[in-house]
Design an enzyme around this catalytic site. Structure first.
Site, mmCIF file in Angstrom:
data_model
loop_
_atom_site.group_PDB
_atom_site.id
_atom_site.type_symbol
_atom_site.label_atom_id
_atom_site.label_comp_id
_atom_site.label_asym_id
_atom_site.label_seq_id
_atom_site.Cartn_x
_atom_site.Cartn_y
_atom_site.Cartn_z
ATOM 1 N N CYS A 39 -0.521 -28.602 29.418
ATOM 2 C CA CYS A 39 -0.066 -27.422 30.148
ATOM 3 C C CYS A 39 0.131 -27.691 31.626
ATOM 4 O O CYS A 39 0.676 -26.854 32.342
ATOM 5 C CB CYS A 39 -1.052 -26.272 29.940
ATOM 6 S SG CYS A 39 -1.029 -25.605 28.263
ATOM 7 N N LYS A 42 3.796 -27.478 32.889
ATOM 8 C CA LYS A 42 4.519 -26.214 32.943
ATOM 9 C C LYS A 42 5.337 -26.112 34.231
ATOM 10 O O LYS A 42 4.977 -26.690 35.268
ATOM 11 C CB LYS A 42 3.535 -25.034 32.908
ATOM 12 C CG LYS A 42 2.990 -24.678 31.540
ATOM 13 C CD LYS A 42 2.143 -23.421 31.636
ATOM 14 C CE LYS A 42 1.703 -22.937 30.267
ATOM 15 N NZ LYS A 42 0.914 -21.682 30.365
ATOM 16 N N ASP A 75 2.426 -11.415 29.978
ATOM 17 C CA ASP A 75 1.392 -11.533 28.946
ATOM 18 C C ASP A 75 1.601 -12.804 28.138
ATOM 19 O O ASP A 75 2.637 -13.479 28.239
ATOM 20 C CB ASP A 75 1.429 -10.311 28.018
ATOM 21 C CG ASP A 75 0.670 -9.128 28.576
ATOM 22 O OD1 ASP A 75 -0.538 -9.034 28.328
ATOM 23 O OD2 ASP A 75 1.299 -8.297 29.261
ATOM 24 N N ASP A 76 0.623 -13.103 27.280
ATOM 25 C CA ASP A 76 0.626 -14.369 26.560
ATOM 26 C C ASP A 76 1.569 -14.390 25.365
ATOM 27 O O ASP A 76 1.976 -15.463 24.920
ATOM 28 C CB ASP A 76 -0.797 -14.691 26.093
ATOM 29 C CG ASP A 76 -1.733 -14.838 27.272
ATOM 30 O OD1 ASP A 76 -1.635 -15.850 27.978
ATOM 31 O OD2 ASP A 76 -2.541 -13.925 27.517
ATOM 32 N N ASP A 116 -2.197 -18.036 22.093
ATOM 33 C CA ASP A 116 -1.438 -16.919 22.653
ATOM 34 C C ASP A 116 -1.524 -15.683 21.770
ATOM 35 O O ASP A 116 -1.501 -14.554 22.261
ATOM 36 C CB ASP A 116 0.023 -17.320 22.832
ATOM 37 C CG ASP A 116 0.229 -18.253 24.017
ATOM 38 O OD1 ASP A 116 -0.659 -18.298 24.890
ATOM 39 O OD2 ASP A 116 1.273 -18.915 24.064
ATOM 40 N N GLY A 164 10.146 -26.090 10.687
ATOM 41 C CA GLY A 164 10.263 -26.085 12.126
ATOM 42 C C GLY A 164 11.573 -26.688 12.565
ATOM 43 O O GLY A 164 12.559 -26.691 11.824
ATOM 44 N N SER A 166 13.300 -30.057 15.070
ATOM 45 C CA SER A 166 13.057 -31.300 15.798
ATOM 46 C C SER A 166 14.338 -31.757 16.469
ATOM 47 O O SER A 166 15.444 -31.481 15.997
ATOM 48 C CB SER A 166 12.545 -32.394 14.847
ATOM 49 O OG SER A 166 13.519 -32.673 13.849
ATOM 50 N N ASP A 249 -5.442 -15.865 28.262
ATOM 51 C CA ASP A 249 -6.086 -17.170 28.086
ATOM 52 C C ASP A 249 -5.845 -18.020 29.317
ATOM 53 O O ASP A 249 -4.928 -17.788 30.099
ATOM 54 C CB ASP A 249 -5.656 -17.877 26.795
ATOM 55 C CG ASP A 249 -4.174 -18.191 26.728
ATOM 56 O OD1 ASP A 249 -3.423 -17.752 27.605
ATOM 57 O OD2 ASP A 249 -3.768 -18.888 25.781
#
Length: 355
Positions: A39, A42, A75-76, A116, A164, A166, A249
């Protein structure tokens, strides 16, 4: 590759026929394959707020009864009310390697993405993987280990993983987009803090500086991995059971950054008892030895104009601004088993005051 080996593979066969050399032998490590890590990579909070300013629906009132939590205060996760007295929670989170062990990186990234949902009081239901991979540089067997780590964490959380997306990427990146469910009348919001409420922190700080040291030296910090792979599920449930209605968080913006956002959105000032904040073993020494990420320094620069430092030195301020990866919950209220690190008071000149 078995978990815990710490090795990764590179493909030195131009035809892709086999993985013949470990990164340990080649002097390569996962954390060296990207400019940042976790993180801490970011986009800085001030820049991010400028980017998203004004990105709302043309007529927000048309969605007022459906979009319960949106872009307003950062917000998360997003929360949308649906029929049957329930709400859908949606979020996505991914980042570059924070540790060299691929399985652990997968576990950490998945735990962070699931966080989250827990941070707004929801329960994850299904996730999809987000993977960027330098396929001509790093073995796909290594990518499999990352995905296996994510899958194991999601299973432990009772969350399905269904495919997902990729892409071929110069830097390895991994995370998840997660969908969950929540009670729209029992959410944890960033703007619901009230003066007179204690502030609880459910995980110790310090993973950022330890991860920075790991990236620079290769030293492994099991205590940091343990914290980053601990789900915030139990903390979220305990906060809701205790009647809490405000939380976030602690991730890339550090304790100071996330607390500033919470206090600003709630119209209060957050007073932090610096001596009550828990840290991981080795965190303070890592700061003294200079293992501080650029993200941590940017966090402190962002909050400093709104901060009353209370005589604390730069070392303490950097620890409080340390860019966390998969950190704990910061809850307005008492959470059983979590230390109380401060309180919310009526708004003062400073939005965050250290004592």
């Amino acid at each position: 590759m078995p978990h815990g080996g710490g090795a990764a593979y590179v493909n030195d066969d131009p035809d892709g026929g086999g993985m013949t050399e470990t990164t340990e032998r080649a002097g390569l490590r996962l954390t060296q394959q990207a400019h940042g890590g976790g993180c801490a990579c970011k986009i800085p909070p001030g820049e991010l707020e400028t980017i998203v300013a004004g990105l709302v629906a043309p007529d927000p009132s048309a969605y007022a009864n459906e979009l319960v939590i949106g872009l307003d205060d950062g917000d998360d996760a997003a929360v949308v009310r649906i029929e049957g007295g329930r709400a859908v929670v949606a979020t996505a989170d991914f980042f570059t390697p924070v540790v060299d062990d691929p399985y652990d990186w997968g576990r950490i990234a998945a735990t962070n993405a699931l966080s989250d949902v827990y941070a707004v009081g929801g329960e994850p239901v299904v996730a999809v993987n987000l993977l960027g991979w330098p396929r001509e540089t790093l073995s796909m067997d290594l990518a499999r280990e990352v995905l296996r780590g994510g899958l194991d964490v999601a299973r432990a959380a009772g969350c399905h993983v269904a495919g997902g997306h990729s892409v071929d990427d110069p830097e390895p990146k991994y995370g998840m987009a997660v969908t969950g469910l929540a009670d729209p009348e029992r959410l944890l919001r960033i703007d619901a803090g009230r003066a007179g409420t204690p502030i609880s922190l459910t995980k110790p700080l310090g993973v950022g500086v330890l991860n920075t040291r790991h990236k620079a030296t290769g030293e492994v910090f099991a205590q940091a991995v343990e914290v980053m792979t601990t789900l915030n599920r139990d903390a979220s449930r305990a906060a809701l059971a205790a009647g809490a209605r405000c939380a976030t968080d602690v991730t890339g913006f550090g304790l100071l950054g996330h607390l500033y956002k919470l206090a600003r959105a709630s119209g209060v000032t957050a007073v932090v008892d610096a001596a009550a904040v828990p840290y991981l073993e080795g965190a303070r020494q890592a700061v003294r030895d200079g293992f501080v990420s650029g993200g941590t320094r940017r966090n402190l620069d962002w909050v400093r104009p709104h901060l009353e430092p209370g005589g604390l030195g730069e070392e303490d301020l950097l620890l409080l601004a340390d860019a966390q990866t998969s950190g704990g919950l910061l809850v307005a209220g008492e959470v059983p088993g979590a230390p109380v690190v401060g309180r919310l008071v009526p708004r003062e000149t400073a939005v965050v005051r250290l004592a």
